[in-house]
Design a protein around this motif. Structure first.
Motif, mmCIF file in Angstrom:
data_model
loop_
_atom_site.group_PDB
_atom_site.id
_atom_site.type_symbol
_atom_site.label_atom_id
_atom_site.label_comp_id
_atom_site.label_asym_id
_atom_site.label_seq_id
_atom_site.Cartn_x
_atom_site.Cartn_y
_atom_site.Cartn_z
ATOM 1 N N PRO A 61 0.823 -1.219 0.000
ATOM 2 C CA PRO A 61 0.000 0.000 0.000
ATOM 3 C C PRO A 61 0.852 1.262 0.000
ATOM 4 O O PRO A 61 1.960 1.281 0.528
ATOM 5 C CB PRO A 61 -0.813 -0.114 1.288
ATOM 6 N N GLU A 69 -3.781 5.839 -0.653
ATOM 7 C CA GLU A 69 -4.660 4.828 -1.243
ATOM 8 C C GLU A 69 -5.800 4.493 -0.281
ATOM 9 O O GLU A 69 -5.640 4.559 0.938
ATOM 10 C CB GLU A 69 -3.878 3.553 -1.566
ATOM 11 N N TYR A 122 -8.731 1.545 0.755
ATOM 12 C CA TYR A 122 -9.009 0.113 0.649
ATOM 13 C C TYR A 122 -10.331 -0.237 1.310
ATOM 14 O O TYR A 122 -10.708 0.371 2.321
ATOM 15 C CB TYR A 122 -7.904 -0.702 1.330
ATOM 16 N N VAL A 166 -4.566 4.751 3.709
ATOM 17 C CA VAL A 166 -3.186 4.521 4.155
ATOM 18 C C VAL A 166 -2.557 5.852 4.568
ATOM 19 O O VAL A 166 -2.526 6.805 3.783
ATOM 20 C CB VAL A 166 -2.343 3.874 3.039
ATOM 21 N N GLU A 183 3.239 3.984 5.116
ATOM 22 C CA GLU A 183 3.546 2.764 4.381
ATOM 23 C C GLU A 183 4.183 1.724 5.302
ATOM 24 O O GLU A 183 4.764 2.060 6.335
ATOM 25 C CB GLU A 183 4.483 3.093 3.209
ATOM 26 N N LYS A 215 -8.094 -2.655 -3.049
ATOM 27 C CA LYS A 215 -7.915 -1.220 -3.206
ATOM 28 C C LYS A 215 -9.074 -0.683 -4.038
ATOM 29 O O LYS A 215 -9.404 -1.230 -5.088
ATOM 30 C CB LYS A 215 -6.584 -0.907 -3.903
#
Length: 482
Positions: A35, A39, A41, A88, A91, A187
């Motif tokens: 990810p 982003e 999800y 996100v 990371e 995602k």
């Protein structure tokens, strides 16, 4: 004038930004099964651990992500097996999964939509009360998202804002439908985040020229800038990499040096530790002034300005600690702090700068956006058991390929003598066909020599037969093509 250079390969995106001919920012994003910040999800709750106030969720990837088990989630009665929407915010690092939040937003150039909230809010940087009143009178609240008006919005009309809200809301509906009606975790938002983030933050009132080497990016950008009058777009179609053709590669290679000289004669030294980046400011040869305090202030001010440039162009992230020269006159700290803030002013929303400590240290926290130049270019040197850093073999191959294409383009030569550092010998010999393919050497005469202690590589064209005779023992005559 600003220029944006976009270079795309199968699994890699590189973006460089020049301002008045100087490289001011670089981004490298590698496509992998992990990810990326921003982003969104559709995730499934795997376990809730109240003792550490954490929820672990399945993202449909190799690693689980985690988020804070907040009072809001507790009140909602969230439980194992529930599907939730997450964004996100950090990371994954080593064995630790991505850090997530349920505060999900969809950013535009002028508007940000905050999912499952209500109301209209404004950026703290907007001080124009008349414009705020005009916007409030003409925008309608939405029932399932709140609207945040960004700073740039004061420069456009209401019609433009409404158009962007409509576009972003359509994206929200798709995300919401995926959450409600899809059965798989996956995602649901976030293709080309770095590309569009750069475009949003760079395109404004000043002229911008964009170069891209991929037709797919050309089409996306053309659509993105359809209402922009001061942006021009060009599709690059030469054989050499776009970064090499426009000289950006050479600028990036220079950034491997950790020392940066300042105009006043001082310097800054940039070092990476396991936990953070440390930047040391030195007065060096700056001894021209008689006033000790003025000399220190001048050096610290120049350092503050240059540090902002270096952090952005090297794409450093995480914790950055700056050790300024001690200032006996403590009032100078405010002047230097203002200079630091100005040097990061264009780094919108990515940096947080903390006040001076008693030891004249300044701490900066910067959000990660892709890889730093060190992560992309370098790898640990196994000859010295990982204590030193060398250029990655994959990066060396790209540079050799660019050099071969440049020489062939200029002189139509098909024979080349190449020297590479001996530290790469075993890896190249272990997969010689792939090396030849990556340097575009399959259909060329390549003479390859391994040399001790050279900086990366050297490529020379072979023009005369006598040169080839002298180098015959280095000629690659066959390699495994399976």
């Amino acid at each position: 004038m600003k220029e944006i250079f976009i270079e795309r390969r199968e699994s890699l995106l590189r973006i460089g930004i020049r301002e008045n001919g100087k490289l001011v920012e670089s981004i490298v994003e590698e496509k992998k099964n992990e990810p990326i910040i921003g982003e969104i999800y559709k995730a499934r709750v795997k376990k809730i651990i109240p003792a550490i106030n954490s929820i672990f969720v399945d993202l449909g990837l190799n690693k689980e992500g985690y988020l804070y088990y907040s009072g809001e989630l507790k009140n909602k009665g969230i439980k194992k097996g529930d599907d939730i929407l997450v964004e996100v915010v950090k990371e994954p690092i080593n064995d630790k999964g991505a850090k997530l939040t349920t505060k999900v937003s969809i950013p535009g150039k002028y508007i940000v939509l905050n999912c499952y909230e209500t109301g209209i809010k404004f950026s703290k940087r907007i001080n124009n009360e008349e414009k705020k009143k005009e916007i409030l009178e003409n925008l309608e609240e939405l029932s399932d998202v709140s609207i945040t008006v960004r700073t740039e919005a004061i420069n456009v009309d209401i019609k433009t804002l409404k158009s962007e809200i409509s576009k972003l809301y359509s994206e929200f509906i798709e995300i919401d439908n995926s959450l409600k009606y899809s059965t798989e975790v996956k995602k649901v938002y976030g293709e080309d985040l770095s590309l569009f983030r750069i475009l949003r933050n760079t395109i404004g009132q000043d002229p911008v020229k964009i170069y891209t080497d991929a037709q797919c990016d050309f089409n996306k950008i053309k659509n993105f800038i359809s209402n922009e009058e001061n942006v021009t777009l060009e599709l690059y179609s030469e054989m050499r990499n776009i970064f090499d053709f426009y000289g950006i590669e050479k600028e990036l290679l220079k950034l491997r040096h950790n020392k940066v000289n300042l105009p006043c004669g001082g310097s800054i030294i940039i070092d990476k530790t396991e936990a953070m980046y440390v930047i040391d400011v030195n007065s060096g040869k700056n001894i021209k002034g008689r006033s000790f305090d003025k000399t220190i202030l001048e050096t610290n001010l120049e350092a503050a300005k240059e540090i902002g440039n270096q952090v952005k162009v090297r794409n450093l992230s995480g914790i950055i600690v700056i050790d300024f020269i001690d200032m006996r006159d403590k009032s100078q700290r405010n002047i230097v702090m203002k200079a630091i803030e100005e040097s990061f002013a264009s780094d919108k929303g990515n940096t947080k700068i903390f006040p001076f400590t008693e030891l004249d240290l300044v701490q900066i926290s910067r959000r990660r956006q892709g890889k730093s130049i060190y992560e992309y270019m370098e790898e640990k040197c196994m000859t010295c058991k990982g204590q030193g850093m060398i250029l990655k073999l994959s990066y060396i191959q790209d540079l050799i390929r660019n050099e071969i294409l440049r020489i062939k383009e200029e002189n139509n030569i098909n024979s080349f003598y190449i020297e590479v550092d001996n530290v790469y010998r075993e890896r190249i010999k272990g997969d010689l066909f792939n090396f030849m393919k990556e340097i575009d050497g399959i259909d060329k005469e390549i003479y390859l020599n391994y040399v001790e202690n050279i900086e990366g590589f050297k490529v020379e064209p072979l023009i005369f037969q006598s040169q080839k005779v002298n180098l015959e023992k280095y000629k690659i005559t066959e390699f495994d093509t399976i």
